[in-house]
Design a protein around this motif. Sequence first.
Motif, PDB file in Angstrom:
ATOM      1  N   ARG A  49       0.849  -1.191   0.000  1.00  0.00           N
ATOM      2  CA  ARG A  49       0.000   0.000   0.000  1.00  0.00           C
ATOM      3  C   ARG A  49       0.885   1.241   0.000  1.00  0.00           C
ATOM      4  O   ARG A  49       1.853   1.315   0.764  1.00  0.00           O
ATOM      5  N   GLU A  50       0.549   2.170  -0.849  1.00  0.00           N
ATOM      6  CA  GLU A  50       1.366   3.378  -1.022  1.00  0.00           C
ATOM      7  C   GLU A  50       0.981   4.453  -0.003  1.00  0.00           C
ATOM      8  O   GLU A  50      -0.193   4.794   0.144  1.00  0.00           O
ATOM      9  N   HIS A  51       1.979   4.997   0.700  1.00  0.00           N
ATOM     10  CA  HIS A  51       1.787   6.091   1.656  1.00  0.00           C
ATOM     11  C   HIS A  51       2.556   7.306   1.140  1.00  0.00           C
ATOM     12  O   HIS A  51       3.753   7.210   0.858  1.00  0.00           O
ATOM     13  N   LEU A  52       1.898   8.441   1.023  1.00  0.00           N
ATOM     14  CA  LEU A  52       2.532   9.646   0.487  1.00  0.00           C
ATOM     15  C   LEU A  52       3.230  10.448   1.586  1.00  0.00           C
ATOM     16  O   LEU A  52       2.736  10.554   2.705  1.00  0.00           O
ATOM     17  N   THR A  53       4.399  11.007   1.234  1.00  0.00           N
ATOM     18  CA  THR A  53       5.168  11.835   2.159  1.00  0.00           C
ATOM     19  C   THR A  53       5.716  13.052   1.416  1.00  0.00           C
ATOM     20  O   THR A  53       5.799  13.067   0.183  1.00  0.00           O
TER      21      THR A  53
ATOM     22  N   ASP B 153      -4.815   5.356   1.538  1.00  0.00           N
ATOM     23  CA  ASP B 153      -3.659   4.763   0.880  1.00  0.00           C
ATOM     24  C   ASP B 153      -4.149   3.868  -0.257  1.00  0.00           C
ATOM     25  O   ASP B 153      -5.205   3.252  -0.160  1.00  0.00           O
ATOM     26  N   HIS B 154      -3.342   3.798  -1.303  1.00  0.00           N
ATOM     27  CA  HIS B 154      -3.756   3.019  -2.466  1.00  0.00           C
ATOM     28  C   HIS B 154      -2.918   1.754  -2.622  1.00  0.00           C
ATOM     29  O   HIS B 154      -1.710   1.750  -2.358  1.00  0.00           O
ATOM     30  N   ALA B 155      -3.596   0.688  -3.046  1.00  0.00           N
ATOM     31  CA  ALA B 155      -2.921  -0.593  -3.255  1.00  0.00           C
ATOM     32  C   ALA B 155      -2.176  -0.581  -4.578  1.00  0.00           C
ATOM     33  O   ALA B 155      -2.676  -0.104  -5.595  1.00  0.00           O
ATOM     34  N   VAL B 156      -0.971  -1.110  -4.548  1.00  0.00           N
ATOM     35  CA  VAL B 156      -0.153  -1.279  -5.749  1.00  0.00           C
ATOM     36  C   VAL B 156       0.201  -2.761  -5.843  1.00  0.00           C
ATOM     37  O   VAL B 156       0.468  -3.410  -4.825  1.00  0.00           O
ATOM     38  N   GLY B 157       0.175  -3.304  -7.028  1.00  0.00           N
ATOM     39  CA  GLY B 157       0.492  -4.717  -7.166  1.00  0.00           C
ATOM     40  C   GLY B 157       0.700  -5.128  -8.607  1.00  0.00           C
ATOM     41  O   GLY B 157       0.752  -4.288  -9.523  1.00  0.00           O
ATOM     42  N   LEU B 158       0.798  -6.417  -8.793  1.00  0.00           N
ATOM     43  CA  LEU B 158       1.039  -6.983 -10.123  1.00  0.00           C
ATOM     44  C   LEU B 158      -0.267  -7.029 -10.907  1.00  0.00           C
ATOM     45  O   LEU B 158      -1.306  -7.414 -10.378  1.00  0.00           O
TER      46      LEU B 158
END
Length: 297
Positions: free
Chosen positions: A161-165, A265-270
């Motif tokens: 899951r992508e977390h922005l900073t 947060d957004h999911a990232v995957g294959l």
Amino acid sequence: MIHKLEMFIAVAREGHFGRAAESLGLTQPTLSTGIKQLEEMLGVQLIFRGSRYGGLTPEGQRALVWARQLVSDARTFRQEMRTARHGLSGIVRLAVIPTALTWAAALSARFTSAHPNVRLTILSKTSVEILSMLENLEADAGLSYLDNEPLGRVTTEPLYREHLTVVCHRESDIAMQDKVEWADLAGERLCLLTPNMQNRRIINENFMAAGVAPEAQVESNSTVVLAAHVDAGDWITILPTDMARFLCAGKPQLVIRPIEGAGMDHAVGLVAPFREPHTPVLSALIAETKSLSKAYA
């Protein structure tokens, strides 16, 4: 037959006979002859053409769906036979959104260690380009967002899951804050990914939800360029935590600050073509993605 179908797919993809021929390493007359022979074999006209490419005929549009399926099946069949004889081998073409390239490296390292006879080609692409490449058989799989914009009919395997900073210079006012809110970035000198990147669209949505109109003075499709601008002066960028840590490693002048209320947060995957069975190599890549996700859970 399969070779001629590959020619047809290339022409439909490129929308140009010359570029299609170049992509296949053929001369244009050879490509044109192959398309003509395919049309004679099928008994229909597939492409409108006069002095140049004029698009697909209705029959060509229907044939393109079958061509992609048949070529994909043929490649799966060849790989199944090669695997039965020599074990897992070949080349995997992986298209990856820029913010997931560090994860692509982690996946590649694990996968090639487990399967040393498989080679990977990793390309940085937008999420839209990744879906197009999968459809046109230009990529075997991709790493992209799974839950933000429509994906169509694909197989997915979540990875993280992508977390922005925020990434800023240690002498900036933002660096003095323990945490940052989106509204704090109003009027700051921003450098961000280009609008065709889904990460940028996610950032824009968060800014708008906070009542801020994001204005980036510098835009790039490269996260390295963004970090270099922050390193050069009073710029600020926004990156996923893992990418930010990688780019800031060994640079004490750069600091990372979490964003309060960063939104979901957004999911990232294959992502891979939706089909059964998958090629042996792709099945192994999906399994390795699942294993990597569990290792970092």
